[in-house]
Scaffold this active site. Sequence first.
Site, short mmCIF file in Angstrom:
data_model
loop_
_atom_site.label_atom_id
_atom_site.label_comp_id
_atom_site.label_asym_id
_atom_site.label_seq_id
_atom_site.Cartn_x
_atom_site.Cartn_y
_atom_site.Cartn_z
N LYS A 142 0.84 -1.20 0.00
CA LYS A 142 0.00 0.00 0.00
C LYS A 142 0.88 1.25 0.00
O LYS A 142 0.68 2.17 -0.77
CB LYS A 142 -0.92 -0.05 1.22
N GLU B 69 10.56 -4.85 4.30
CA GLU B 69 10.58 -6.25 3.87
C GLU B 69 10.27 -6.37 2.39
O GLU B 69 10.99 -7.04 1.63
CB GLU B 69 9.54 -7.07 4.65
N GLY C 55 -4.72 -2.02 5.08
CA GLY C 55 -3.97 -3.16 4.54
C GLY C 55 -4.61 -4.50 4.89
O GLY C 55 -4.76 -5.37 4.03
N ARG C 56 -5.01 -4.66 6.15
CA ARG C 56 -5.54 -5.96 6.57
C ARG C 56 -6.97 -6.20 6.12
O ARG C 56 -7.54 -7.25 6.39
CB ARG C 56 -5.41 -6.10 8.10
N GLU D 220 -4.20 -6.61 15.11
CA GLU D 220 -3.68 -5.30 14.69
C GLU D 220 -4.78 -4.25 14.80
O GLU D 220 -4.51 -3.07 14.99
CB GLU D 220 -3.13 -5.37 13.25
N HIS E 267 -5.24 -33.36 18.34
CA HIS E 267 -4.08 -34.16 18.74
C HIS E 267 -2.91 -33.25 19.09
O HIS E 267 -1.76 -33.70 19.13
CB HIS E 267 -3.71 -35.11 17.59
N LYS F 290 9.76 -0.74 14.15
CA LYS F 290 10.31 -0.44 12.81
C LYS F 290 11.37 0.64 12.91
O LYS F 290 12.44 0.54 12.33
CB LYS F 290 9.20 0.08 11.88
#
Length: 522
Positions: free
Chosen positions: A209, A215, A269-270, A355, A386, A513
Amino acid sequence: MAMKNINPTETKAWGKLSNHFNELKDVHLKSLFNENSNRKNDFTLNVNDFEFDYSKNRINQETIDLLVELANEVDLKSAMDAYFSGEEINQTEKRAVLHTALRSQSNNEVFVDGVNVKPEIKAALDKIEVFTNKVVSGDWKGYTNKSITDVVNIGIGGSDLGPDMVVESLKFYKNHLNVHFVSNIDGDHVQEVIKDLNPETTLFVIVSKTFTTQETLTNATTIKKWFTQSASESDVAKHFVAVSTNLEKVKNFGIASENIFPMWDWVGGRFSLWSAVGLSISLAVGYNNFKELLIGAFEMDEHFKNTPFEKNAPVILSLIGIWYTNFFEAESEVILPYSQYLSKLAPYLQQAIMESNGKSVDRNGNRVNYQTGNIIWGAPGSNSQHAFMQLLHQGTKLIPADFIGFKQSLYGDVDHHEKLMANFFGQTQALAEGKTKEEAHLDLKTQGKLDEIETLLPYKVFEGNKPSTAILIEKLTPRTLGSLIAFYEHKIFIQGIIWNIFSFDQFGVELGKELAQKNLSK
Ligand SMILES: O=P(O)(O)OC[C@H]1O[C@](O)(CO)[C@@H](O)[C@@H]1O
Protein backbone atom coordinates in the site's frame (compact mmCIF):
# COMPACT_ATOMS: atom_id res chain seq x y z
CA MET A 1 -24.17 10.35 11.78
CA ALA A 2 -21.16 10.44 14.02
CA MET A 3 -19.86 7.72 16.27
CA LYS A 4 -20.58 8.19 19.95
CA ASN A 5 -17.45 7.83 22.04
CA ILE A 6 -18.88 6.20 25.12
CA ASN A 7 -16.94 4.32 27.76
CA PRO A 8 -18.85 0.99 27.69
CA THR A 9 -18.35 0.43 31.40
CA GLU A 10 -20.30 3.63 32.11
CA THR A 11 -23.43 2.44 30.32
CA LYS A 12 -26.49 1.23 32.19
CA ALA A 13 -26.34 -2.04 30.27
CA TRP A 14 -22.80 -2.71 31.56
CA GLY A 15 -23.96 -2.47 35.15
CA LYS A 16 -26.84 -4.81 34.45
CA LEU A 17 -24.50 -7.21 32.66
CA SER A 18 -22.22 -7.22 35.72
CA ASN A 19 -25.13 -8.25 37.96
CA HIS A 20 -26.31 -10.77 35.42
CA PHE A 21 -22.79 -12.20 35.21
CA ASN A 22 -22.82 -12.91 38.94
CA GLU A 23 -26.04 -14.87 38.49
CA LEU A 24 -24.90 -16.83 35.46
CA LYS A 25 -21.18 -17.37 35.95
CA ASP A 26 -21.49 -20.71 37.73
CA VAL A 27 -24.42 -22.07 35.73
CA HIS A 28 -23.43 -25.10 33.68
CA LEU A 29 -24.25 -25.35 29.99
CA LYS A 30 -25.86 -28.69 30.74
CA SER A 31 -28.45 -27.03 32.96
CA LEU A 32 -29.05 -24.32 30.38
CA PHE A 33 -29.82 -27.06 27.84
CA ASN A 34 -31.98 -28.92 30.37
CA GLU A 35 -33.98 -25.79 31.12
CA ASN A 36 -34.85 -25.18 27.46
CA SER A 37 -35.40 -28.08 25.10
CA ASN A 38 -35.50 -25.62 22.21
CA ARG A 39 -32.17 -23.99 23.09
CA LYS A 40 -30.36 -25.06 19.91
CA ASN A 41 -33.06 -23.49 17.71
CA ASP A 42 -33.44 -20.44 19.90
CA PHE A 43 -29.72 -19.73 19.64
CA THR A 44 -29.07 -20.51 15.98
CA LEU A 45 -29.05 -17.98 13.15
CA ASN A 46 -29.40 -19.01 9.53
CA VAL A 47 -27.78 -16.61 7.10
CA ASN A 48 -27.67 -17.68 3.44
CA ASP A 49 -25.51 -20.82 3.39
CA PHE A 50 -24.45 -20.37 7.01
CA GLU A 51 -25.76 -21.72 10.27
CA PHE A 52 -24.40 -19.93 13.33
CA ASP A 53 -25.14 -22.15 16.32
CA TYR A 54 -24.26 -20.17 19.43
CA SER A 55 -26.28 -22.33 21.82
CA LYS A 56 -23.14 -23.75 23.45
CA ASN A 57 -22.20 -20.37 24.88
CA ARG A 58 -22.63 -19.42 28.52
CA ILE A 59 -25.58 -17.19 27.88
CA ASN A 60 -29.34 -17.13 28.21
CA GLN A 61 -31.93 -14.89 26.59
CA GLU A 62 -31.35 -12.21 29.23
CA THR A 63 -27.65 -12.12 28.34
CA ILE A 64 -28.50 -11.49 24.71
CA ASP A 65 -31.08 -8.85 25.60
CA LEU A 66 -28.60 -6.99 27.82
CA LEU A 67 -25.81 -7.23 25.27
CA VAL A 68 -28.12 -5.83 22.60
CA GLU A 69 -29.01 -3.06 25.06
CA LEU A 70 -25.30 -2.33 25.33
CA ALA A 71 -24.98 -2.17 21.53
CA ASN A 72 -27.91 0.25 21.43
CA GLU A 73 -26.56 2.37 24.24
CA VAL A 74 -23.22 2.91 22.50
CA ASP A 75 -25.23 3.60 19.33
CA LEU A 76 -23.77 0.86 17.18
CA LYS A 77 -26.35 1.66 14.49
CA SER A 78 -25.02 5.19 13.87
CA ALA A 79 -21.48 3.84 13.82
CA MET A 80 -22.53 1.27 11.19
CA ASP A 81 -24.06 4.02 9.06
CA ALA A 82 -20.81 5.98 9.32
CA TYR A 83 -18.76 2.86 8.43
CA PHE A 84 -20.77 1.97 5.32
CA SER A 85 -21.22 5.51 4.07
CA GLY A 86 -17.55 6.46 3.98
CA GLU A 87 -17.30 8.78 6.96
CA GLU A 88 -13.80 9.30 8.34
CA ILE A 89 -14.18 6.73 11.10
CA ASN A 90 -10.41 6.12 11.10
CA GLN A 91 -10.06 9.50 12.80
CA THR A 92 -6.43 9.22 13.88
CA GLU A 93 -5.39 8.78 10.24
CA LYS A 94 -8.24 10.98 8.91
CA ARG A 95 -9.49 8.24 6.61
CA ALA A 96 -12.71 6.53 5.66
CA VAL A 97 -12.86 2.74 6.01
CA LEU A 98 -14.42 1.40 2.86
CA HIS A 99 -13.46 -2.19 2.22
CA THR A 100 -17.22 -2.80 1.96
CA ALA A 101 -17.38 -0.50 -1.10
CA LEU A 102 -14.82 -2.70 -2.87
CA ARG A 103 -17.25 -5.60 -2.98
CA SER A 104 -20.51 -3.69 -3.21
CA GLN A 105 -22.79 -5.14 -5.88
CA SER A 106 -25.33 -2.32 -5.56
CA ASN A 107 -25.60 0.83 -7.64
CA ASN A 108 -25.35 3.05 -4.57
CA GLU A 109 -22.80 5.82 -4.80
CA VAL A 110 -20.16 6.04 -2.06
CA PHE A 111 -18.42 9.36 -1.53
CA VAL A 112 -14.97 10.10 -0.16
CA ASP A 113 -14.15 13.81 0.03
CA GLY A 114 -17.08 14.55 -2.25
CA VAL A 115 -16.00 12.06 -4.95
CA ASN A 116 -17.98 8.92 -5.76
CA VAL A 117 -15.40 6.12 -5.53
CA LYS A 118 -17.53 3.46 -7.22
CA PRO A 119 -16.27 4.22 -10.78
CA GLU A 120 -12.61 3.93 -9.65
CA ILE A 121 -13.38 0.59 -8.01
CA LYS A 122 -15.08 -0.65 -11.16
CA ALA A 123 -12.13 0.46 -13.31
CA ALA A 124 -9.69 -1.38 -11.02
CA LEU A 125 -11.81 -4.55 -11.16
CA ASP A 126 -11.95 -4.33 -14.95
CA LYS A 127 -8.16 -4.01 -15.05
CA ILE A 128 -7.81 -7.05 -12.77
CA GLU A 129 -10.17 -9.02 -15.01
CA VAL A 130 -8.40 -8.17 -18.27
CA PHE A 131 -4.96 -8.85 -16.80
CA THR A 132 -6.06 -12.12 -15.17
CA ASN A 133 -7.57 -13.39 -18.40
CA LYS A 134 -4.41 -12.55 -20.35
CA VAL A 135 -2.13 -14.33 -17.91
CA VAL A 136 -4.36 -17.37 -17.34
CA SER A 137 -5.03 -17.88 -21.05
CA GLY A 138 -1.31 -17.73 -21.78
CA ASP A 139 -1.64 -14.61 -23.97
CA TRP A 140 0.60 -12.61 -21.64
CA LYS A 141 4.12 -13.49 -22.74
CA GLY A 142 7.39 -13.23 -20.90
CA TYR A 143 10.65 -11.88 -22.33
CA THR A 144 11.37 -15.06 -24.31
CA ASN A 145 7.79 -15.21 -25.60
CA LYS A 146 6.73 -17.98 -23.22
CA SER A 147 3.48 -17.97 -21.22
CA ILE A 148 3.46 -17.49 -17.47
CA THR A 149 3.55 -20.61 -15.26
CA ASP A 150 4.36 -19.09 -11.83
CA VAL A 151 3.26 -16.02 -9.92
CA VAL A 152 5.10 -14.62 -6.90
CA ASN A 153 3.28 -12.25 -4.55
CA ILE A 154 5.82 -10.02 -2.78
CA GLY A 155 4.24 -8.29 0.22
CA ILE A 156 3.86 -8.54 3.98
CA GLY A 157 1.08 -8.15 6.58
CA GLY A 158 -2.18 -7.31 4.84
CA SER A 159 -0.39 -7.38 1.50
CA ASP A 160 0.44 -11.04 2.04
CA LEU A 161 -1.70 -12.75 4.67
CA GLY A 162 -5.10 -12.16 3.05
CA PRO A 163 -4.14 -13.21 -0.50
CA ASP A 164 -2.07 -16.13 0.82
CA MET A 165 -4.94 -17.35 3.02
CA VAL A 166 -7.51 -17.10 0.22
CA VAL A 167 -5.27 -18.77 -2.39
CA GLU A 168 -4.69 -21.64 0.04
CA SER A 169 -8.37 -21.84 1.01
CA LEU A 170 -9.48 -21.97 -2.63
CA LYS A 171 -6.83 -24.42 -3.81
CA PHE A 172 -9.61 -26.73 -5.03
CA TYR A 173 -10.67 -24.05 -7.54
CA LYS A 174 -7.23 -23.16 -8.78
CA ASN A 175 -5.94 -23.20 -12.35
CA HIS A 176 -2.54 -24.21 -13.74
CA LEU A 177 -0.66 -21.19 -12.32
CA ASN A 178 1.55 -21.87 -9.32
CA VAL A 179 1.24 -19.00 -6.89
CA HIS A 180 4.00 -18.37 -4.34
CA PHE A 181 4.33 -15.84 -1.52
CA VAL A 182 7.46 -14.07 -0.32
CA SER A 183 7.07 -11.95 2.78
CA ASN A 184 9.76 -12.34 5.43
CA ILE A 185 12.85 -10.10 5.47
CA ASP A 186 14.71 -13.33 6.18
CA GLY A 187 16.67 -13.78 2.95
CA ASP A 188 16.28 -17.53 3.16
CA HIS A 189 12.57 -17.10 2.47
CA VAL A 190 13.06 -15.38 -0.86
CA GLN A 191 15.85 -17.77 -1.86
CA GLU A 192 13.68 -20.81 -1.10
CA VAL A 193 10.94 -19.42 -3.31
CA ILE A 194 13.03 -18.34 -6.29
CA LYS A 195 15.48 -21.24 -6.34
CA ASP A 196 13.26 -23.42 -8.54
CA LEU A 197 11.66 -20.65 -10.59
CA ASN A 198 12.31 -19.87 -14.22
CA PRO A 199 12.55 -16.09 -14.76
CA GLU A 200 11.22 -16.53 -18.31
CA THR A 201 7.85 -17.81 -17.10
CA THR A 202 7.42 -16.08 -13.73
CA LEU A 203 5.33 -13.03 -12.97
CA PHE A 204 6.07 -10.95 -9.86
CA VAL A 205 3.32 -9.00 -8.15
CA ILE A 206 4.73 -6.45 -5.70
CA VAL A 207 2.02 -5.51 -3.23
CA SER A 208 2.55 -2.63 -0.87
CA LYS A 209 0.00 0.00 0.00
CA THR A 210 2.72 2.45 1.02
CA PHE A 211 5.59 1.07 -1.09
CA THR A 212 7.89 1.96 1.79
CA THR A 213 7.78 -1.34 3.69
CA GLN A 214 11.32 -2.55 4.33
CA GLU A 215 10.58 -6.25 3.87
CA THR A 216 8.72 -5.85 0.60
CA LEU A 217 11.17 -3.43 -0.97
CA THR A 218 14.16 -5.54 0.05
CA ASN A 219 12.59 -8.71 -1.32
CA ALA A 220 11.48 -6.98 -4.52
CA THR A 221 14.97 -5.56 -5.05
CA THR A 222 16.59 -8.97 -4.49
CA ILE A 223 14.18 -10.57 -6.93
CA LYS A 224 14.67 -7.87 -9.56
CA LYS A 225 18.43 -8.33 -9.29
CA TRP A 226 18.01 -12.10 -9.72
CA PHE A 227 15.70 -11.52 -12.69
CA THR A 228 18.04 -9.11 -14.48
CA GLN A 229 20.89 -11.60 -14.24
CA SER A 230 19.25 -13.42 -17.13
CA ALA A 231 16.97 -10.72 -18.57
CA SER A 232 17.46 -7.07 -19.39
CA GLU A 233 16.02 -4.00 -17.62
CA SER A 234 13.52 -3.52 -20.48
CA ASP A 235 12.13 -7.03 -19.82
CA VAL A 236 11.02 -5.98 -16.33
CA ALA A 237 7.72 -4.65 -17.77
CA LYS A 238 6.75 -8.16 -18.90
CA HIS A 239 7.37 -9.70 -15.48
CA PHE A 240 6.76 -7.15 -12.74
CA VAL A 241 3.49 -5.53 -11.75
CA ALA A 242 2.68 -3.61 -8.57
CA VAL A 243 -0.29 -2.78 -6.39
CA SER A 244 0.08 0.44 -4.40
CA THR A 245 -1.23 3.89 -3.53
CA ASN A 246 2.26 5.31 -3.97
CA LEU A 247 2.58 5.69 -7.75
CA GLU A 248 5.73 7.80 -7.56
CA LYS A 249 7.69 5.23 -5.59
CA VAL A 250 6.45 2.36 -7.78
CA LYS A 251 7.62 4.15 -10.92
CA ASN A 252 10.99 4.89 -9.32
CA PHE A 253 11.34 1.18 -8.69
CA GLY A 254 11.12 0.69 -12.46
CA ILE A 255 7.59 -0.63 -12.87
CA ALA A 256 5.84 0.43 -16.10
CA SER A 257 2.87 2.71 -15.38
CA GLU A 258 0.45 0.39 -17.22
CA ASN A 259 1.51 -2.36 -14.79
CA ILE A 260 0.40 -0.46 -11.70
CA PHE A 261 -2.84 -1.47 -10.02
CA PRO A 262 -4.39 1.09 -7.69
CA MET A 263 -4.98 1.00 -3.94
CA TRP A 264 -6.63 3.64 -1.84
CA ASP A 265 -6.01 5.27 1.52
CA TRP A 266 -9.55 4.39 2.53
CA VAL A 267 -8.75 0.67 2.55
CA GLY A 268 -6.72 -0.67 5.45
CA GLY A 269 -3.97 -3.16 4.54
CA ARG A 270 -5.54 -5.96 6.57
CA PHE A 271 -8.91 -5.38 4.87
CA SER A 272 -7.55 -5.06 1.35
CA LEU A 273 -7.79 -8.50 -0.22
CA TRP A 274 -10.97 -7.35 -2.03
CA SER A 275 -8.96 -4.80 -4.01
CA ALA A 276 -6.10 -5.35 -6.45
CA VAL A 277 -4.17 -6.59 -3.40
CA GLY A 278 -6.11 -9.76 -4.23
CA LEU A 279 -4.58 -9.90 -7.72
CA SER A 280 -2.76 -13.13 -6.91
CA ILE A 281 -6.12 -14.62 -5.84
CA SER A 282 -7.67 -13.67 -9.15
CA LEU A 283 -4.67 -15.14 -10.98
CA ALA A 284 -4.81 -18.37 -8.97
CA VAL A 285 -8.53 -19.11 -9.30
CA GLY A 286 -9.62 -16.93 -12.22
CA TYR A 287 -11.50 -13.64 -12.19
CA ASN A 288 -14.97 -15.25 -11.99
CA ASN A 289 -14.07 -16.93 -8.73
CA PHE A 290 -12.53 -13.70 -7.42
CA LYS A 291 -15.83 -11.99 -8.25
CA GLU A 292 -17.73 -14.72 -6.39
CA LEU A 293 -15.55 -14.04 -3.34
CA LEU A 294 -16.60 -10.38 -3.50
CA ILE A 295 -20.26 -11.31 -3.93
CA GLY A 296 -20.09 -13.56 -0.87
CA ALA A 297 -18.62 -10.72 1.19
CA PHE A 298 -21.30 -8.36 -0.10
CA GLU A 299 -24.00 -10.82 0.98
CA MET A 300 -22.62 -10.78 4.53
CA ASP A 301 -22.40 -6.97 4.40
CA GLU A 302 -26.08 -6.81 3.44
CA HIS A 303 -27.04 -9.17 6.25
CA PHE A 304 -25.05 -7.09 8.72
CA LYS A 305 -26.43 -3.79 7.45
CA ASN A 306 -30.08 -4.75 7.22
CA THR A 307 -30.81 -7.24 10.01
CA PRO A 308 -32.09 -6.31 13.48
CA PHE A 309 -29.38 -6.85 16.08
CA GLU A 310 -31.20 -9.82 17.68
CA LYS A 311 -30.93 -11.79 14.41
CA ASN A 312 -27.68 -10.31 13.17
CA ALA A 313 -24.86 -12.88 13.18
CA PRO A 314 -21.86 -10.50 13.30
CA VAL A 315 -23.59 -8.43 16.01
CA ILE A 316 -24.64 -11.34 18.23
CA LEU A 317 -21.29 -13.11 18.00
CA SER A 318 -19.32 -9.92 18.61
CA LEU A 319 -21.41 -9.23 21.69
CA ILE A 320 -20.86 -12.75 22.99
CA GLY A 321 -17.13 -12.11 22.48
CA ILE A 322 -17.43 -8.97 24.65
CA TRP A 323 -19.27 -11.04 27.27
CA TYR A 324 -16.32 -13.43 27.55
CA THR A 325 -13.57 -10.80 27.37
CA ASN A 326 -15.01 -8.28 29.76
CA PHE A 327 -17.04 -10.38 32.17
CA PHE A 328 -15.50 -13.86 32.15
CA GLU A 329 -12.04 -12.27 31.62
CA ALA A 330 -11.17 -14.61 28.78
CA GLU A 331 -7.94 -13.52 27.14
CA SER A 332 -7.91 -15.52 23.96
CA GLU A 333 -10.17 -16.99 21.31
CA VAL A 334 -9.39 -20.06 19.29
CA ILE A 335 -10.35 -20.53 15.64
CA LEU A 336 -10.84 -24.16 14.64
CA PRO A 337 -11.71 -24.70 11.00
CA TYR A 338 -12.56 -28.32 10.22
CA SER A 339 -11.07 -28.06 6.75
CA GLN A 340 -7.42 -28.42 5.86
CA TYR A 341 -7.95 -25.75 3.19
CA LEU A 342 -8.45 -23.19 5.96
CA SER A 343 -5.07 -23.82 7.57
CA LYS A 344 -4.09 -20.18 7.04
CA LEU A 345 -7.30 -18.67 8.42
CA ALA A 346 -6.03 -18.26 11.99
CA PRO A 347 -2.77 -16.47 11.01
CA TYR A 348 -4.81 -14.20 8.73
CA LEU A 349 -7.29 -13.40 11.52
CA GLN A 350 -4.43 -12.78 13.93
CA GLN A 351 -3.43 -9.72 11.94
CA ALA A 352 -6.98 -8.65 11.12
CA ILE A 353 -8.16 -8.84 14.72
CA MET A 354 -5.07 -8.16 16.81
CA GLU A 355 -3.68 -5.30 14.69
CA SER A 356 -7.15 -3.73 14.77
CA ASN A 357 -8.28 -4.12 18.33
CA GLY A 358 -4.99 -4.43 20.23
CA LYS A 359 -5.45 -0.89 21.58
CA SER A 360 -5.45 0.63 25.06
CA VAL A 361 -6.39 4.27 24.42
CA ASP A 362 -10.06 5.02 23.80
CA ARG A 363 -11.63 7.31 21.23
CA ASN A 364 -11.50 10.19 23.70
CA GLY A 365 -7.76 9.81 24.15
CA ASN A 366 -8.01 8.18 27.57
CA ARG A 367 -6.44 4.96 28.72
CA VAL A 368 -9.11 2.28 28.85
CA ASN A 369 -10.02 0.77 32.21
CA TYR A 370 -11.26 -2.50 30.72
CA GLN A 371 -9.91 -5.23 28.47
CA THR A 372 -9.90 -4.90 24.67
CA GLY A 373 -8.56 -7.05 21.80
CA ASN A 374 -8.13 -10.73 22.36
CA ILE A 375 -5.29 -13.05 21.53
CA ILE A 376 -6.28 -15.03 18.46
CA TRP A 377 -4.88 -18.43 17.68
CA GLY A 378 -5.94 -21.69 16.14
CA ALA A 379 -5.35 -24.46 13.65
CA PRO A 380 -7.49 -26.88 11.69
CA GLY A 381 -9.33 -29.76 13.29
CA SER A 382 -8.98 -32.68 13.51
CA ASN A 383 -5.20 -32.05 13.82
CA SER A 384 -5.68 -29.59 16.68
CA GLN A 385 -7.40 -32.33 18.70
CA HIS A 386 -4.08 -34.16 18.74
CA ALA A 387 -2.13 -31.02 19.55
CA PHE A 388 -3.55 -28.35 21.86
CA MET A 389 -7.14 -29.34 22.57
CA GLN A 390 -6.12 -30.96 25.88
CA LEU A 391 -5.72 -27.46 27.30
CA LEU A 392 -9.23 -26.47 26.21
CA HIS A 393 -10.79 -29.59 27.70
CA GLN A 394 -8.95 -29.79 31.00
CA GLY A 395 -6.78 -26.69 31.37
CA THR A 396 -7.43 -23.78 33.74
CA LYS A 397 -8.26 -21.16 31.12
CA LEU A 398 -11.57 -20.22 29.58
CA ILE A 399 -11.06 -20.11 25.82
CA PRO A 400 -14.13 -19.52 23.66
CA ALA A 401 -13.81 -21.51 20.44
CA ASP A 402 -15.15 -20.94 16.94
CA PHE A 403 -15.66 -24.25 15.18
CA ILE A 404 -16.01 -23.75 11.43
CA GLY A 405 -17.24 -26.72 9.42
CA PHE A 406 -18.78 -27.57 6.06
CA LYS A 407 -21.76 -29.81 5.33
CA GLN A 408 -20.14 -31.13 2.16
CA SER A 409 -16.55 -31.90 1.32
CA LEU A 410 -15.15 -30.76 -1.99
CA TYR A 411 -14.00 -34.09 -3.39
CA GLY A 412 -17.13 -35.78 -2.03
CA ASP A 413 -15.53 -38.54 0.04
CA VAL A 414 -18.40 -39.40 2.36
CA ASP A 415 -16.44 -41.68 4.69
CA HIS A 416 -13.79 -39.06 5.52
CA HIS A 417 -16.30 -36.27 5.78
CA GLU A 418 -18.57 -38.15 8.15
CA LYS A 419 -15.60 -38.87 10.39
CA LEU A 420 -14.40 -35.26 10.19
CA MET A 421 -17.80 -33.87 11.16
CA ALA A 422 -18.32 -36.47 13.86
CA ASN A 423 -15.18 -35.03 15.40
CA PHE A 424 -16.40 -31.46 14.89
CA PHE A 425 -19.65 -32.12 16.76
CA GLY A 426 -17.99 -34.45 19.27
CA GLN A 427 -15.57 -31.72 20.32
CA THR A 428 -18.23 -29.04 20.81
CA GLN A 429 -20.32 -31.51 22.81
CA ALA A 430 -17.38 -32.66 24.94
CA LEU A 431 -16.40 -29.06 25.69
CA ALA A 432 -19.95 -28.14 26.68
CA GLU A 433 -21.02 -31.21 28.60
CA GLY A 434 -17.78 -32.58 30.02
CA LYS A 435 -17.77 -35.83 31.96
CA THR A 436 -18.85 -36.08 35.59
CA LYS A 437 -17.09 -38.01 38.34
CA GLU A 438 -19.86 -40.61 38.23
CA GLU A 439 -19.54 -41.08 34.49
CA ALA A 440 -15.76 -41.31 34.73
CA HIS A 441 -16.11 -43.81 37.56
CA LEU A 442 -18.38 -45.99 35.47
CA ASP A 443 -15.97 -45.82 32.51
CA LEU A 444 -13.05 -46.98 34.64
CA LYS A 445 -15.14 -49.78 36.04
CA THR A 446 -16.22 -50.92 32.58
CA GLN A 447 -12.59 -50.87 31.50
CA GLY A 448 -11.81 -53.21 34.41
CA LYS A 449 -9.45 -50.72 36.06
CA LEU A 450 -10.86 -51.42 39.50
CA ASP A 451 -7.52 -51.10 41.36
CA GLU A 452 -6.77 -47.73 39.85
CA ILE A 453 -10.18 -46.07 40.13
CA GLU A 454 -9.36 -43.90 43.15
CA THR A 455 -6.01 -42.67 41.79
CA LEU A 456 -7.15 -42.12 38.22
CA LEU A 457 -10.59 -40.69 38.82
CA PRO A 458 -9.67 -36.98 39.26
CA TYR A 459 -7.76 -37.02 35.98
CA LYS A 460 -10.60 -38.58 34.05
CA VAL A 461 -13.17 -35.91 34.93
CA PHE A 462 -14.01 -33.18 32.40
CA GLU A 463 -15.61 -30.08 33.94
CA GLY A 464 -17.29 -29.11 30.68
CA ASN A 465 -18.99 -25.72 30.50
CA LYS A 466 -16.41 -24.65 27.91
CA PRO A 467 -18.02 -22.33 25.38
CA SER A 468 -18.01 -22.78 21.63
CA THR A 469 -19.83 -21.50 18.57
CA ALA A 470 -20.42 -23.80 15.61
CA ILE A 471 -20.35 -22.07 12.25
CA LEU A 472 -21.69 -24.63 9.84
CA ILE A 473 -21.47 -23.76 6.16
CA GLU A 474 -22.95 -25.59 3.20
CA LYS A 475 -19.72 -25.94 1.21
CA LEU A 476 -16.35 -24.20 0.87
CA THR A 477 -16.76 -22.03 -2.23
CA PRO A 478 -15.31 -18.63 -3.17
CA ARG A 479 -18.69 -17.17 -2.22
CA THR A 480 -18.99 -18.72 1.24
CA LEU A 481 -15.34 -17.91 1.95
CA GLY A 482 -16.05 -14.26 1.09
CA SER A 483 -18.96 -14.25 3.52
CA LEU A 484 -16.89 -15.87 6.25
CA ILE A 485 -14.09 -13.30 5.98
CA ALA A 486 -16.60 -10.44 5.91
CA PHE A 487 -18.26 -11.88 9.01
CA TYR A 488 -14.98 -11.61 10.95
CA GLU A 489 -14.26 -8.14 9.53
CA HIS A 490 -17.57 -6.91 10.89
CA LYS A 491 -16.88 -8.57 14.22
CA ILE A 492 -13.70 -6.48 14.45
CA PHE A 493 -15.59 -3.29 13.70
CA ILE A 494 -18.41 -3.98 16.16
CA GLN A 495 -16.11 -4.89 19.02
CA GLY A 496 -14.00 -1.79 18.33
CA ILE A 497 -17.14 0.35 18.54
CA ILE A 498 -18.19 -1.21 21.85
CA TRP A 499 -14.69 -0.93 23.31
CA ASN A 500 -14.62 2.71 22.16
CA ILE A 501 -11.28 2.30 20.40
CA PHE A 502 -10.01 3.13 16.92
CA SER A 503 -9.80 -0.20 15.10
CA PHE A 504 -8.37 1.01 11.82
CA ASP A 505 -4.98 2.48 12.66
CA GLN A 506 -1.91 0.49 13.74
CA PHE A 507 0.57 2.86 15.39
CA GLY A 508 1.74 0.02 17.59
CA VAL A 509 3.80 -1.44 14.76
CA GLU A 510 5.86 1.73 14.28
CA LEU A 511 8.26 1.85 17.23
CA GLY A 512 9.90 -1.49 16.45
CA LYS A 513 10.31 -0.44 12.81
CA GLU A 514 11.98 2.83 13.85
CA LEU A 515 14.39 1.07 16.18
CA ALA A 516 15.28 -1.52 13.53
CA GLN A 517 16.06 1.39 11.20
CA LYS A 518 18.27 3.01 13.87
CA ASN A 519 20.08 -0.29 14.41
CA LEU A 520 20.79 -0.47 10.69
CA SER A 521 22.29 3.00 10.53
CA LYS A 522 24.59 2.45 13.55
O1 LIG B 1 1.14 -2.78 2.26
P1 LIG B 1 2.26 -2.16 3.04
O2 LIG B 1 2.21 -0.67 3.03
O3 LIG B 1 3.57 -2.68 2.54
O4 LIG B 1 2.11 -2.57 4.54
C1 LIG B 1 2.19 -3.90 4.95
C2 LIG B 1 1.68 -4.09 6.35
O5 LIG B 1 2.44 -3.34 7.27
C3 LIG B 1 1.62 -2.84 8.30
O6 LIG B 1 1.52 -1.47 8.16
C4 LIG B 1 2.13 -3.16 9.67
O7 LIG B 1 3.49 -3.07 9.78
C5 LIG B 1 0.27 -3.52 8.08
O8 LIG B 1 -0.79 -2.83 8.60
C6 LIG B 1 0.26 -3.67 6.60
O9 LIG B 1 -0.70 -4.60 6.20
